[in-house]
Design a protein around this motif. Structure first.
Motif, PDB file in Angstrom:
ATOM      1  N   PHE A   1       0.841  -1.188   0.000  1.00 53.99           N
ATOM      2  CA  PHE A   1       0.000   0.000   0.000  1.00 53.99           C
ATOM      3  C   PHE A   1       0.879   1.240   0.000  1.00 53.99           C
ATOM      4  O   PHE A   1       1.798   1.370   0.816  1.00 53.99           O
ATOM      5  CB  PHE A   1      -0.909   0.009   1.247  1.00 53.99           C
ATOM      6  N   GLY A   2       0.602   2.170  -0.944  1.00 47.47           N
ATOM      7  CA  GLY A   2       1.386   3.410  -0.997  1.00 47.47           C
ATOM      8  C   GLY A   2       0.894   4.288  -2.125  1.00 47.47           C
ATOM      9  O   GLY A   2      -0.042   3.917  -2.860  1.00 47.47           O
ATOM     10  N   ALA A   3       1.558   5.432  -2.298  1.00 47.90           N
ATOM     11  CA  ALA A   3       1.098   6.397  -3.299  1.00 47.90           C
ATOM     12  C   ALA A   3       1.543   6.033  -4.704  1.00 47.90           C
ATOM     13  O   ALA A   3       0.964   6.479  -5.680  1.00 47.90           O
ATOM     14  CB  ALA A   3       1.620   7.787  -2.933  1.00 47.90           C
ATOM     15  N   SER A   4       2.589   5.222  -4.806  1.00 45.04           N
ATOM     16  CA  SER A   4       3.086   4.885  -6.138  1.00 45.04           C
ATOM     17  C   SER A   4       3.550   3.435  -6.124  1.00 45.04           C
ATOM     18  O   SER A   4       4.727   3.141  -5.964  1.00 45.04           O
ATOM     19  CB  SER A   4       4.234   5.845  -6.467  1.00 45.04           C
ATOM     20  N   THR A   5       2.585   2.532  -6.229  1.00 47.42           N
ATOM     21  CA  THR A   5       2.905   1.112  -6.008  1.00 47.42           C
ATOM     22  C   THR A   5       2.832   0.268  -7.276  1.00 47.42           C
ATOM     23  O   THR A   5       3.152  -0.920  -7.233  1.00 47.42           O
ATOM     24  CB  THR A   5       1.924   0.500  -4.982  1.00 47.42           C
TER      25      THR A   5
ATOM     26  N   SER B   1       7.036  -6.375  -5.348  1.00 45.23           N
ATOM     27  CA  SER B   1       6.672  -7.246  -4.223  1.00 45.23           C
ATOM     28  C   SER B   1       5.650  -8.322  -4.594  1.00 45.23           C
ATOM     29  O   SER B   1       5.804  -9.472  -4.174  1.00 45.23           O
ATOM     30  CB  SER B   1       6.167  -6.414  -3.047  1.00 45.23           C
ATOM     31  N   PRO B   2       4.583  -7.999  -5.389  1.00 42.24           N
ATOM     32  CA  PRO B   2       3.626  -9.085  -5.684  1.00 42.24           C
ATOM     33  C   PRO B   2       4.311 -10.279  -6.350  1.00 42.24           C
ATOM     34  O   PRO B   2       4.090 -11.428  -5.939  1.00 42.24           O
ATOM     35  CB  PRO B   2       2.624  -8.417  -6.638  1.00 42.24           C
TER      36      PRO B   2
ATOM     37  N   ALA C   1       2.554  -4.475   3.074  1.00 41.49           N
ATOM     38  CA  ALA C   1       3.813  -3.735   3.023  1.00 41.49           C
ATOM     39  C   ALA C   1       3.432  -2.286   2.807  1.00 41.49           C
ATOM     40  O   ALA C   1       2.637  -1.978   1.926  1.00 41.49           O
ATOM     41  CB  ALA C   1       4.670  -4.233   1.875  1.00 41.49           C
ATOM     42  N   ILE C   2       3.976  -1.406   3.628  1.00 42.37           N
ATOM     43  CA  ILE C   2       3.633   0.011   3.529  1.00 42.37           C
ATOM     44  C   ILE C   2       4.808   0.741   2.875  1.00 42.37           C
ATOM     45  O   ILE C   2       5.963   0.544   3.247  1.00 42.37           O
ATOM     46  CB  ILE C   2       3.357   0.607   4.932  1.00 42.37           C
ATOM     47  N   THR C   3       4.468   1.560   1.895  1.00 41.09           N
ATOM     48  CA  THR C   3       5.561   2.261   1.222  1.00 41.09           C
ATOM     49  C   THR C   3       5.287   3.766   1.162  1.00 41.09           C
ATOM     50  O   THR C   3       4.310   4.255   1.750  1.00 41.09           O
ATOM     51  CB  THR C   3       5.825   1.604  -0.160  1.00 41.09           C
TER      52      THR C   3
ATOM     53  N   VAL D   1      -1.341  -5.013  -5.218  1.00 37.50           N
ATOM     54  CA  VAL D   1      -0.901  -3.662  -4.847  1.00 37.50           C
ATOM     55  C   VAL D   1      -2.116  -2.750  -4.737  1.00 37.50           C
ATOM     56  O   VAL D   1      -3.100  -2.919  -5.464  1.00 37.50           O
ATOM     57  CB  VAL D   1       0.073  -3.049  -5.888  1.00 37.50           C
ATOM     58  N   PHE D   2      -2.044  -1.793  -3.831  1.00 35.73           N
ATOM     59  CA  PHE D   2      -3.083  -0.759  -3.723  1.00 35.73           C
ATOM     60  C   PHE D   2      -2.398   0.589  -3.789  1.00 35.73           C
ATOM     61  O   PHE D   2      -1.458   0.840  -3.045  1.00 35.73           O
ATOM     62  CB  PHE D   2      -3.872  -0.905  -2.420  1.00 35.73           C
ATOM     63  N   GLN D   3      -2.868   1.418  -4.727  1.00 36.12           N
ATOM     64  CA  GLN D   3      -2.244   2.725  -4.878  1.00 36.12           C
ATOM     65  C   GLN D   3      -3.224   3.793  -4.419  1.00 36.12           C
ATOM     66  O   GLN D   3      -4.354   3.856  -4.911  1.00 36.12           O
ATOM     67  CB  GLN D   3      -1.868   2.937  -6.345  1.00 36.12           C
TER      68      GLN D   3
END
Ligand SMILES: O=C1C[C@@](O)(C(=O)O)C[C@@H](O)[C@@H]1O
Length: 865
Positions: free
Chosen positions: A529-533, A538-539, A579-581, A557-559
């Motif tokens: 999860f993050g603003a630019s994923t 990672s997946p 995972a937090i980015t 991924v979640f953007q």
């Protein structure tokens, strides 16, 4: 000798590569006829030592014992006592000069050696690592060593004959080789441990370089040297700690909870033991890296035909081969080892003049000698001999095993008496099995387990040893999977090689999948999860690992630029973790109920995990994380694995010449979440002087204040004040500044500055002033950005290396899987298939220009580690 001053001579000793002339062989004794049967347990030992007992290294010339001695001395903070140096100190000349001198004859030389051995051992009983010379094969030296081994680890260092021959420039047909082999045999019977010094491209590059240049220090400072000895170093430090009964420091450093492999298999649920038969790997044709499949331990199994069948009694050649494969498995799969010799297979055995029982006992000793974490003992084995072995087992754990074929099956009272014997011995784990004739046998196991649980221990303080009970054969598969510990599994690469009983074992993937198919465990969903994923690798990395380990989980991924969007995702009962980015690594902390101590110290989180059980006053939040069952989530826990990845990469590439010392300096570029993790990693690595450079100085100042406070607390908390360096975190305000006076040049540089533009912020396009990169031994440069893969900084370091500076550039694609491996283990509780995860990152990487990296086959990126 002062270890610190030793560096230039110990790794690649000038002159060591000379052809082995008759001159320097005058000190070797004439060979004795080979013993028909090797007594590996000839040394009566307890293998339990005082924590500061000196460690002794013996072995033939060219086996690498001086380099290993240096590594151990540095790692354990001990004096290095080296026979060649001691000889020179005592006689005022080198061995060769001594022998050249007409006044001296071989007898005088022997006398010197004899006295040298005596004084080296007697004057250094504690806190030293002693590297013996040729005196260790003389009968007097041998007797001294045998006696010393009652109280000290005496490690026989073995190396591939071919390597030693080339190294000493011995012609192929020379009789010297058999003399050296005979010396190996002698070392084996005066030592209580054995370390096979595996061929390591790096080691050879370094040593050969040393030989060519005839100048050891030149060798150490060359770019080729910079990547040397790390694997050997890791292997040996792990070995030494294991035999001293100490926890593996590298795992400790990384926090055992994060490294699933460091939690002993007895303390976890659903652990798997991968069975590998020695005969299947003895010829070296199987790439052992292939065997990595997320299994928790490797069980190396041998039977009489492997050992005796080829006209080899338990002889030195066979032991060397076993020792080599054992070391190779350990290095490549990096899991604890179970050493298992099948006793019944010795039934019709006549091994030289030894009985079946004696041979079996010798082989049990061999397991502890090689440093196996577990040795399997047959519960039908003679009591007095077994006790003899137990006295010498050191820190090795014992698995009591019995395979029975009674017509009464699991209801036979003899079976229970076996368990009771295992309790009395006492075994650490008990493993009972039989052949399954019908499904009823699988049901009978449950009855047996119930009665076993009622068994009494003589010592009420001791709990019952864990019981693994199963049926073998195809029908028994279900019973194997109803155990939760060390479930025996095979591997597809092994299955194809074997046509009998190993085909009945499930693979790790099949066995794990069965627990999900039967509904014992639940499939879960994970994400980044993050603003630019969208570019996240990672997946691919996590999904490949799930598949290899037989976990039916999913990863997506979640953007979003809004942290609140996380709520919708984590409210799903089958959600397993995220995972937090960027940019949420710090902000996410406010929605978490608890933090791991590392995340707390760093002030940033990159992994969140669900807490499903209701809060309790007795159980910590961390222990309530539910890793394999779905259900409503009551709260979230945050951890950080970025620092684990950084620590792993730095350690992997830091050459022994740059080992962290009281004056070592490191430089961190940036002041964001990753820079926080980097500083924390350096604090944990004991780096005394840490500098931060950041474009906005006030952010760097804030980090320095935070971590200076932490360094003081950390120092106090660990209580390791005696060996820990004073740590200071300082800021360099400008790139125009000279490197601060009074400080060594940095040997570790970590760049945590994004190399691509983020929103309206352009990429930093950073390079460093050359005046900050003047370390004579080079160092490690770790680039954490991987878009683009070759950042300006990475190119700068590569150029430096090309121009002859021994810097090791490490790109961001190496760090990514390391933090991912740690996150995988935290999220699933399983041991990660590390090589596969590294390879997947490389395989899926697409550059800014849409190009994939060049890889030959999936495993080729294993060179990353
Ligand atoms: O470094 C990374 C990689 C990552 O950003 C990703 O791309 O999945 C996820 C982060 O949690 C982690 O710290």
């Amino acid at each position: 000798m002062d270890v610190g001053n030793h560096s230039s001579r110990s790794i690649s000793r000038a002159g060591l590569g000379r052809p082995l002339s008759a001159l320097n062989l005058r000190g070797l004794s004439t060979p004795e006829p080979a013993r028909p049967v090797l007594k590996v347990s000839s040394v009566e030992t307890t293998r339990t030592f005082a924590p500061n007992a000196s460690i002794v290294l013996v072995g033939i010339r060219g086996c690498g014992k001086t380099s290993l001695g240096y590594i151990a001395a540095r790692a354990l903070g001990r004096r290095l006592i080296e026979a060649d140096d001691e000889f020179e100190r005592k006689t005022g000349c080198s061995r060769a000069q001594f022998l050249k001198d007409r006044k001296n004859n071989a007898e005088q030389y022997r006398l010197q050696e004899r006295q040298l051995m005596e004084s080296m051992l007697a004057n250094n009983e504690t806190d030293a690592v002693i590297v013996c010379g040729v005196g260790s094969i003389e009968s007097h030296g041998q007797a001294l060593l045998r006696e010393y081994a009652l109280r000290h680890p005496v490690i026989h260092v073995v190396r591939e004959t071919e390597f030693v021959r080339d190294w000493l420039r011995i012609p192929k047909d020379s009789s010297l080789m058999s003399r050296l082999e005979d010396s190996d045999r002698k070392h084996r019977i005066c030592s209580n441990f054995e370390f096979y010094n595996l061929f390591d491209g790096g080691v050879n590059a370094c040593e050969i370089e040393g030989r060519v240049s005839k100048d050891a220090s030149l060798g150490q400072r060359s770019p080729r040297y910079a990547g040397t000895l790390q694997r050997t170093q890791q292997d040996f430090i792990r070995f030494v700690n294991l035999i001293m009964g100490l926890p593996d420091p590298s795992l400790q450093e990384l926090n055992a909870k994060i490294i699933a492999a460091a939690v002993s298999p007895e303390d976890k649920v659903y652990t798997y033991a991968l069975a590998v038969e020695f005969s299947q790997i003895a010829d070296g044709s199987l790439d052992l890296i292939e065997l990595e499949c997320g299994a928790d331990v490797i069980e190396l199994r041998m039977c009489a035909s492997d050992i005796i069948g080829q006209s080899l009694a338990v002889d030195s050649t066979w032991v060397t081969k076993l020792s080599q494969q054992f070391a190779a498995l350990r290095r490549k799969v990096a899991a604890p080892m179970i050493f298992n010799v099948n006793w019944p297979s010795f039934e019709s055995l006549k091994a030289g003049n030894m009985s079946k029982d004696e041979t079996y006992l010798e082989l049990l000793h061999l397991g502890t000698r090689l440093g196996a974490e577990y040795v399997v003992v047959d519960l039908n084995f003679d009591d007095s001999r077994l006790q003899q072995f137990l006295r010498a087992k050191g820190s090795t754990k014992i698995i009591g095993e019995s395979f029975d074929d009674s017509p009464l099956g699991w209801d036979d009272p003899v079976r229970l008496s076996k368990y009771q014997r295992a309790i009395r011995i006492p075994c650490d784990i008990v493993r009972l099995s039989q052949f399954a004739k019908s499904d009823e046998d699988n049901i009978a196991i449950r009855r047996f387990q119930k009665s076993a649980a009622q068994a009494k221990t003589e010592n009420p303080q001791r709990s019952l040893p864990p019981l693994i009970a199963y049926n073998v054969g195809r029908l028994g598969r279900a019973s194997m999977c109803s155990n939760t510990m060390l479930i025996p599994v095979t591997h597809p690469a092994i299955r194809v090689r074997k046509t009998n009983d190993y085909n009945d074992l499930l693979t790790m993937q099949e066995a794990s999948k069965m627990t999900y198919d039967l509904g014992i465990l639940d499939p879960l969903k994970f994400c980044t999860f993050g603003a630019s994923t969208l570019y996240s690798l990672s997946p691919a990395m996590h999904k490949a690992a799930y598949d290899a380990c037989g976990l039916p989980h999913d990863y997506d991924v979640f953007q979003s630029s809004n942290l609140h969007d996380l709520d919708g995702i984590i409210s799903d009962p089958s959600f397993g973790g995220a995972a937090i980015t960027l940019p949420f690594k710090t902000e996410v902390i406010k929605v978490l109920k608890s933090l791991s101590p590392e995340a707390q110290a760093i002030g940033a989180v990159n992994t969140i995990l669900p807490i499903r059980e209701p809060a309790s006053s007795t159980v910590s939040d961390e222990r309530r994380i539910q890793r394999s069952r779905a259900g409503p989530v009551t709260a979230w826990h945050g951890a950080n694995t970025d620092w684990v990845g950084i620590t792993t990469c730095v350690k992997r590439h830091l050459s022994p010449a740059n080992m962290i010392r009281p004056r070592t300096a490191a430089l961190v570029l940036g002041a964001g979440g990753m820079a926080r993790a980097a500083i924390y990693a350096l604090i944990r690595l004991d780096v005394p002087n840490i500098f931060i450079y950041n474009r906005t100085v006030k952010h760097a100042d804030a980090l320095a204040t935070h971590f200076n406070e932490l360094a003081v607390r950390y120092r106090g908390a660990t209580g390791r004040t005696s060996c820990r360096n004073e740590q200071r975190i300082m800021v360099i305000a400008s790139m125009h500044d000279l490197w601060p006076t009074g400080f060594e040049q940095p040997t570790i540089v970590v760049s945590c500055v994004p190399a691509h533009s983020i929103g309206t912020v352009p990429s930093a396009n950073l390079t460093l002033p050359l005046g900050w990169l003047q370390s004579v031994n080079g160092g490690v440069f770790l680039e954490l950005a991987y878009k683009p893969r070759k950042t300006p900084l990475l190119s700068q370091i590569e150029h430096l290396r090309e121009s002859g500076r021994p810097w090791v550039p490490v790109h961001g694609l190496e760090h990514l899987p390391e933090q991912g491996i740690a996150s995988f283990q935290l999220m699933t509780g399983r041991t990660a298939p590390r090589h596969l995860m590294r390879a997947e990152v490389v395989r899926h990487y697409v550059s800014e220009t849409g190009q994939h990296l060049q890889v030959d086959g999936q495993r080729s990126s294993s060179s990353l580690g």
